[in-house]
Scaffold this active site. Structure first.
Site, PDB file in Angstrom:
ATOM      1  N   PRO A  78       0.872  -1.078   0.071  1.00 57.68           N
ATOM      2  CA  PRO A  78      -0.214  -0.104   0.100  1.00 57.68           C
ATOM      3  C   PRO A  78       0.998   1.099  -0.133  1.00 57.68           C
ATOM      4  CG  PRO A  78      -0.635  -1.570   1.752  1.00 57.68           C
ATOM      5  CD  PRO A  78       0.577  -2.246   1.210  1.00 57.68           C
ATOM      6  N   GLU A 105       0.791  -8.443   8.359  1.00 58.73           N
ATOM      7  CA  GLU A 105       0.709  -6.729   8.501  1.00 58.73           C
ATOM      8  C   GLU A 105       1.745  -5.983   7.399  1.00 58.73           C
ATOM      9  OE1 GLU A 105      -1.847  -5.627  10.285  1.00 58.73           O
ATOM     10  OE2 GLU A 105      -2.116  -7.940  10.403  1.00 58.73           O
ATOM     11  N   ARG A 143      -2.168  -8.276 -21.526  1.00 59.57           N
ATOM     12  CA  ARG A 143      -2.979  -7.867 -22.466  1.00 59.57           C
ATOM     13  C   ARG A 143      -2.419  -6.685 -23.591  1.00 59.57           C
ATOM     14  NH1 ARG A 143      -8.043  -7.085 -22.017  1.00 59.57           N
ATOM     15  NH2 ARG A 143      -8.345  -5.515 -23.306  1.00 59.57           N
ATOM     16  N   ASP A 158      -8.802   0.446 -25.742  1.00 60.56           N
ATOM     17  CA  ASP A 158      -9.273   0.155 -24.260  1.00 60.56           C
ATOM     18  C   ASP A 158      -9.276   1.624 -23.620  1.00 60.56           C
ATOM     19  OD1 ASP A 158      -9.829  -2.292 -24.023  1.00 60.56           O
ATOM     20  OD2 ASP A 158      -8.014  -3.140 -23.711  1.00 60.56           O
TER      21      ASP A 158
HETATM   22  C1  JBZ Z   1      -1.519  -3.753  -1.700  1.00 56.85           C
HETATM   23  C2  JBZ Z   1       0.552  -7.248   3.330  1.00 56.85           C
HETATM   24  O1  JBZ Z   1       0.540  -7.430   2.208  1.00 56.85           O
HETATM   25  C3  JBZ Z   1      -0.271  -6.482   1.400  1.00 56.85           C
HETATM   26  C4  JBZ Z   1      -1.341  -5.794   2.133  1.00 56.85           C
HETATM   27  C5  JBZ Z   1      -2.068  -4.920   1.544  1.00 56.85           C
HETATM   28  C6  JBZ Z   1      -1.843  -4.608  -0.032  1.00 56.85           C
HETATM   29  C7  JBZ Z   1      -0.690  -5.269  -0.512  1.00 56.85           C
HETATM   30  C8  JBZ Z   1       0.249  -6.359   0.019  1.00 56.85           C
HETATM   31  S1  JBZ Z   1      -0.403  -4.547  -2.085  1.00 56.85           S
HETATM   32  N1  JBZ Z   1      -2.279  -3.792  -0.809  1.00 56.85           N
HETATM   33  C9  JBZ Z   1      -1.914  -2.610  -2.701  1.00 56.85           C
HETATM   34  O2  JBZ Z   1      -1.870  -2.855  -4.076  1.00 56.85           O
HETATM   35  O3  JBZ Z   1      -2.760  -1.523  -2.670  1.00 56.85           O
END
Ligand code: JBZ
Length: 236
Positions: A78, A105, A143, A158
């Site tokens: 994230p 986490e 793709r 697309d």
């Molecule tokens: C992602 C703990 O591993 C995670 C958790 C949430 C997450 C990802 C990996 S990759 N969210 C995203 O691409 O937003």
């Protein structure tokens, strides 16, 4: 989860046709302890578990040995920069990409600093792991590989390759639940159809995702259409 996604649709066809090669690595097979642990408690305390660095580092080492050095080692997290169509286009030109999926986490940060070459996120929502983001990225890249999508015109048209939302689509019947198909699409006038699709795509983009229009490369015709739409809508 990843194997199931690879076995369907565009990705599985690309693999079958020999245009893509995707290998899934199970981190547990790179563990050395009796319990095959891939996670441990966080230094500093607190809830949840953190992915241990060694299995991930060994997995990437194994990839380098068996399949050669990847052109990119992408950590899905994230905290990464946003994966967009522009990123997909860049990645589709690479020969070999490794995608590192976390669970729990998070991941020991030394994987980011020592092993990963980039960090990507597919969007701002809470997920429980990087597996679905990895599948999203593989789908978007696949793709763009020539031959994976049967008709290359679909890829060029697309929505995000033009930077605009798509125009509406219709098929038979011409009347459904009392709602008819726009007459121009039944007219057989190819040029009028083209203009209608372009204008409705621009209108929808203005209504739903106006920020996309700032980046979209509209030609003279598109800019004239945008001015017309704004006039039709009256003062903003
Ligand atoms: C992602 C703990 O591993 C995670 C958790 C949430 C997450 C990802 C990996 S990759 N969210 C995203 O691409 O937003």
């Amino acid at each position: 989860m990843v194997e199931a996604g690879l076995a369907e649709g565009v990705i599985s066809r690309g693999i079958e046709r020999g245009l893509l090669d995707v290998k899934v690595h199970d981190l547990r097979s790179y563990t050395t302890d009796r319990h095959r642990s891939v996670d441990d408690v966080p230094y500093g305390g607190g809830p949840g578990m953190v992915m241990k660095p060694e299995p991930l580092a060994r997995a990437v080492e194994d990839i380098r040995t068996r399949r050669g050095d990847p052109d990119a080692v992408v950590l899905l997290s994230p905290q990464g920069r946003r994966f967009t169509q522009a990123e997909a286009v860049k990645m589709s030109a690479l020969r070999h990409v490794a995608l590192l999926c976390g669970r729990y986490e998070g991941m020991d940060d030394r994987i980011r600093t020592l092993v990963a070459t980039e960090e990507l996120s597919i969007g701002d929502y809470v997920l429980s792991g990087g597996e679905l983001p990895a599948l999203v990225i593989v789908d978007a890249i696949s793709r763009l590989v020539p031959g994976v999508v049967g008709d290359s015109r679909s890829v060029d048209e697309d929505s995000f390759s033009r930077g605009l939302l798509d125009h509406p689509h219709y098929t038979r019947p011409s009347e459904f639940s009392g709602h008819t198909v726009p007459g121009v699409l039944l007219s057989g006038h190819h040029e009028e159809v083209r203009l209608w699709r372009k204008k409705t795509a621009i209108r929808r983009t203005l209504e739903r995702r106006p920020e996309l229009l700032d980046k979209a490369a509209l030609d003279d015709e598109g800019r004239a259409m945008l001015d017309e739409i704004k006039k039709e809508r009256g003062a903003p």
